[in-house]
Design a protein around this motif. Structure first.
Motif, PDB file in Angstrom:
ATOM      1  N   ARG A 149      -4.048  -6.574  -2.365  1.00 62.90           N
ATOM      2  CA  ARG A 149      -4.282  -5.123  -2.346  1.00 62.90           C
ATOM      3  C   ARG A 149      -5.523  -4.801  -1.563  1.00 62.90           C
ATOM      4  O   ARG A 149      -6.440  -5.471  -1.469  1.00 62.90           O
ATOM      5  CB  ARG A 149      -4.426  -4.616  -3.764  1.00 62.90           C
TER       6      ARG A 149
ATOM      7  N   ALA B 185      -5.574   0.846   7.544  1.00 61.62           N
ATOM      8  CA  ALA B 185      -6.789   0.024   7.558  1.00 61.62           C
ATOM      9  C   ALA B 185      -6.738  -0.928   8.753  1.00 61.62           C
ATOM     10  O   ALA B 185      -5.643  -1.341   9.171  1.00 61.62           O
ATOM     11  CB  ALA B 185      -6.898  -0.769   6.257  1.00 61.62           C
TER      12      ALA B 185
ATOM     13  N   ARG C 203       0.848  -1.199   0.000  1.00 60.41           N
ATOM     14  CA  ARG C 203       0.000   0.000   0.000  1.00 60.41           C
ATOM     15  C   ARG C 203       0.874   1.236   0.000  1.00 60.41           C
ATOM     16  O   ARG C 203       2.034   1.187   0.384  1.00 60.41           O
ATOM     17  CB  ARG C 203      -0.888   0.029   1.254  1.00 60.41           C
ATOM     18  N   ARG C 204       0.271   2.351  -0.388  1.00 62.00           N
ATOM     19  CA  ARG C 204       0.961   3.644  -0.285  1.00 62.00           C
ATOM     20  C   ARG C 204       0.845   4.137   1.152  1.00 62.00           C
ATOM     21  O   ARG C 204      -0.193   4.002   1.781  1.00 62.00           O
ATOM     22  CB  ARG C 204       0.316   4.669  -1.219  1.00 62.00           C
TER      23      ARG C 204
ATOM     24  N   ASP D  61      -4.549  -4.081   8.268  1.00 60.64           N
ATOM     25  CA  ASP D  61      -3.175  -3.942   7.793  1.00 60.64           C
ATOM     26  C   ASP D  61      -2.200  -4.847   8.531  1.00 60.64           C
ATOM     27  O   ASP D  61      -1.167  -5.218   7.989  1.00 60.64           O
ATOM     28  CB  ASP D  61      -2.686  -2.496   7.940  1.00 60.64           C
TER      29      ASP D  61
ATOM     30  N   TYR E 101       0.573   7.053   2.045  1.00 64.49           N
ATOM     31  CA  TYR E 101      -0.352   8.188   2.086  1.00 64.49           C
ATOM     32  C   TYR E 101      -1.805   7.757   2.275  1.00 64.49           C
ATOM     33  O   TYR E 101      -2.663   8.585   2.563  1.00 64.49           O
ATOM     34  CB  TYR E 101      -0.213   9.029   0.813  1.00 64.49           C
ATOM     35  N   GLU E 102      -2.099   6.472   2.116  1.00 60.12           N
ATOM     36  CA  GLU E 102      -3.455   5.967   2.357  1.00 60.12           C
ATOM     37  C   GLU E 102      -3.675   5.849   3.865  1.00 60.12           C
ATOM     38  O   GLU E 102      -2.743   5.600   4.614  1.00 60.12           O
ATOM     39  CB  GLU E 102      -3.627   4.587   1.715  1.00 60.12           C
ATOM     40  N   GLU E 103      -4.922   6.022   4.277  1.00 57.83           N
ATOM     41  CA  GLU E 103      -5.251   5.866   5.692  1.00 57.83           C
ATOM     42  C   GLU E 103      -4.994   4.424   6.117  1.00 57.83           C
ATOM     43  O   GLU E 103      -5.278   3.497   5.360  1.00 57.83           O
ATOM     44  CB  GLU E 103      -6.729   6.210   5.935  1.00 57.83           C
TER      45      GLU E 103
ATOM     46  N   THR F 234       1.784  -5.468   5.948  1.00 59.20           N
ATOM     47  CA  THR F 234       1.572  -4.455   4.921  1.00 59.20           C
ATOM     48  C   THR F 234       2.877  -3.722   4.680  1.00 59.20           C
ATOM     49  O   THR F 234       3.428  -3.107   5.598  1.00 59.20           O
ATOM     50  CB  THR F 234       0.457  -3.468   5.329  1.00 59.20           C
TER      51      THR F 234
ATOM     52  N   LYS G 139       4.147   6.718  -6.193  1.00 60.04           N
ATOM     53  CA  LYS G 139       2.803   6.907  -6.739  1.00 60.04           C
ATOM     54  C   LYS G 139       2.241   5.619  -7.334  1.00 60.04           C
ATOM     55  O   LYS G 139       1.036   5.446  -7.429  1.00 60.04           O
ATOM     56  CB  LYS G 139       2.818   7.999  -7.815  1.00 60.04           C
TER      57      LYS G 139
END
Length: 124
Positions: free
Chosen positions: A124, A17, A10-11, A20, A13-15, A99, A105
């Motif tokens: 993902r 989860a 995952r990035r 995770d 910058y993602e919230e 994770t 990007k």
């Protein structure tokens, strides 16, 4: 998805989860604009990151991803990187999700993706 279905990319910058599990940043540099609190990391495993030279050569060009993966896997036999990869293997084998986080990007063409493949898969 890995054999145990628990390695994902995952990035950062993602919230975060709820599913995770262990959140591990695998980039060499700290991502811009992300506080330590917001990152919600369990670890920052920068020792497993590809060399600066390899990153500059690659430049996240999708056409170079296969060769990047080959060169990066070759770097992962170096003692410090090999020890860091073994540590990630241990985390992946603990029975909870792992994770791998990156600031890129396009995480699907990142070192995190290569690592997920080595650890047994990606979700993902």
């Amino acid at each position: 998805m890995s054999a145990n279905g628990k390695v994902r990319v995952r990035r950062i910058y993602e919230e975060p989860a709820p599913d995770d599990g262990a959140r591990v940043l695998v980039d060499r540099l700290w991502p811009r604009g992300v506080s330590k609190a917001r990152a919600a990391l369990d670890e920052w495993c920068k020792q497993v990151a590809p060399s600066t030279e390899l990153c500059k050569w690659y430049g996240h060009d999708p056409e170079l991803f296969a060769e990047f993966g080959r060169r990066y896997r070759a770097e992962l036999v170096e003692p410090e990187r090999a020890a860091a990869l073994e540590h990630l293997r241990e985390l992946a084998g603990e029975g909870r999700p792992l994770t791998l986080l990156t600031a890129t990007k396009r995480p699907e063409i990142s070192e995190a993706e290569v690592l997920a493949g080595l650890l047994g898969g990606r979700a993902r």
